[in-house]
Scaffold this motif. Sequence first.
Motif, short mmCIF file in Angstrom:
data_model
loop_
_atom_site.label_atom_id
_atom_site.label_comp_id
_atom_site.label_asym_id
_atom_site.label_seq_id
_atom_site.Cartn_x
_atom_site.Cartn_y
_atom_site.Cartn_z
N ASP A 80 39.02 53.07 46.90
CA ASP A 80 39.87 54.15 47.41
C ASP A 80 41.28 54.11 46.83
OD1 ASP A 80 41.03 52.00 48.70
OD2 ASP A 80 40.55 52.68 50.74
N GLY A 81 41.56 53.13 45.95
CA GLY A 81 42.86 53.06 45.30
C GLY A 81 44.01 52.73 46.22
N SER A 82 43.73 52.27 47.43
CA SER A 82 44.78 52.05 48.42
C SER A 82 45.79 50.98 48.01
CB SER A 82 44.16 51.68 49.77
OG SER A 82 43.32 50.54 49.66
N SER A 83 45.35 50.02 47.20
CA SER A 83 46.27 48.96 46.75
C SER A 83 46.80 49.24 45.35
CB SER A 83 45.55 47.61 46.77
OG SER A 83 45.19 47.24 48.08
N HIS A 84 46.42 50.37 44.79
CA HIS A 84 46.91 50.77 43.47
C HIS A 84 47.62 52.12 43.56
CE1 HIS A 84 43.98 47.65 42.35
NE2 HIS A 84 44.67 47.53 41.24
N GLY A 86 47.39 54.63 45.48
CA GLY A 86 46.65 55.86 45.76
C GLY A 86 45.93 56.47 44.59
N CYS A 87 45.52 55.65 43.60
CA CYS A 87 44.72 56.17 42.49
C CYS A 87 43.45 56.83 43.04
CB CYS A 87 44.34 55.04 41.54
SG CYS A 87 43.16 55.50 40.26
N LYS A 88 43.14 58.02 42.55
CA LYS A 88 41.99 58.78 43.04
C LYS A 88 40.81 58.75 42.06
CE LYS A 88 43.62 60.49 46.95
NZ LYS A 88 45.03 60.09 46.89
N HIS A 89 40.77 57.74 41.20
CA HIS A 89 39.68 57.65 40.23
C HIS A 89 38.32 57.57 40.93
CE1 HIS A 89 38.71 56.18 35.92
NE2 HIS A 89 37.62 56.68 36.46
N GLY A 90 38.28 56.91 42.09
CA GLY A 90 37.04 56.82 42.84
C GLY A 90 35.97 56.00 42.15
N CYS A 91 36.35 54.88 41.54
CA CYS A 91 35.42 54.06 40.77
C CYS A 91 34.39 53.39 41.69
CB CYS A 91 36.16 52.96 40.03
SG CYS A 91 37.32 53.54 38.78
N ARG A 92 33.17 53.26 41.21
CA ARG A 92 32.24 52.33 41.81
C ARG A 92 32.76 50.92 41.54
NH1 ARG A 92 26.23 54.50 40.10
NH2 ARG A 92 25.96 56.04 41.77
N ILE A 93 32.61 50.05 42.51
CA ILE A 93 33.10 48.68 42.37
C ILE A 93 32.00 47.80 41.81
CG2 ILE A 93 33.92 46.67 43.65
CD1 ILE A 93 35.37 48.59 45.52
N TYR A 94 32.38 46.98 40.83
CA TYR A 94 31.47 46.02 40.23
C TYR A 94 31.62 44.66 40.93
CZ TYR A 94 30.24 49.04 36.26
OH TYR A 94 29.75 50.05 35.46
N TRP A 95 30.47 44.03 41.21
CA TRP A 95 30.44 42.75 41.91
C TRP A 95 29.73 41.70 41.05
CZ3 TRP A 95 32.78 42.25 46.71
CH2 TRP A 95 33.15 43.45 47.33
N LYS A 96 30.40 40.58 40.80
CA LYS A 96 29.77 39.46 40.11
C LYS A 96 28.82 38.75 41.07
CE LYS A 96 31.52 37.96 36.38
NZ LYS A 96 30.97 38.08 35.00
N HIS A 97 27.74 38.19 40.53
CA HIS A 97 26.80 37.43 41.35
C HIS A 97 27.50 36.33 42.14
CE1 HIS A 97 23.01 38.44 38.71
NE2 HIS A 97 23.64 39.51 39.14
#
Length: 319
Positions: A80-84, A86-97
């Motif tokens: 949601d870009g809340s810590s950046h 308010g960026c509205k890029h709306g990226c899917r988040i990548y998670w490392k194993h």
Amino acid sequence: MNVEGMLVGNRVVVRSASEILSTLDADGTLDGLPFMPEMLDWCGKSFRIQRRVDKTCVEGHPMRRFPANDVVVLDSPRCDGSSHDGCKHGCRIYWKHAWLRAANEDASSNEEIQSSNRDTEQLRSRIKVKSDELRYFCQSTELLRSTEVFPPGRHRRMRVALTEIRNGDIGIFQALQLFALFIRQRILRMLGYDNLLRGPHERTPKQSLNLQPGELVRVKSRAEIVKTLDRKMSNRGLGLCHEMMRYCGHETKVRYRVDRLINETTGVMRELTDSVTLNGIEGCGSLGEECLCPGEPGDCPRGELMYWREIWLERVSSQ
């Protein structure tokens, strides 16, 4: 965790803040991929794996991959870009194993799974959100550095597609649909389809509808949209991708307004006006809100949202 435990549909738990902190370097990254502040609230929570990331698009580059092949997408919300700012890029988040564990692994108590405030703050203090005063630092800006090019090979695309089908990322029928769309777009480009999307303007017009989340809109016709573009197929610097033309005449609802985006290449925040992103467009399949990568015969795990100038849309009366 081994690859077998990271298949689509498997339930996993995001590890505690202290466990994740132990995997990060001084920049708050693991193998160059940042753990972001927007991910903190999900520590200790359970999700299903939505997608393995066997490939990923990177702005301005051919499709790339993570060297360790140890990244997944969860059925969690987009960033949601809340810590950046308010960026509205709306990226899917990548998670490392390494940031996840199988949900069926033994855990002694919920208190141990949950992160203490001190652990959370220690993790937060390790995480970077900016490279310098102007440039932001996030998974998007670091994606090029955390990935590598695919090794050369004539049938690389086919091998990746077969891996995605085998892992359950996409079904055979969807894979065939995506391949047909890829071929169609390549043929259109060979026939000069790009020229049909080049507008007449040096300085492009704008229109403000002040659209709000949940409002019903209709995508204008191709001819109407092209009248708003310049020769680079853009309106005030916002480019139009070919996939967007599939939605002309369709109706959908506004997802949210887009007023600022972090530029993936430079890391600098870009301010926008009169722009929105839309929910899945009825009649356009499950990828109706996402941009397909034109150089690949399939979708990309990033699932990048498409951004629409309001001048390309018209409000639909509720009556």
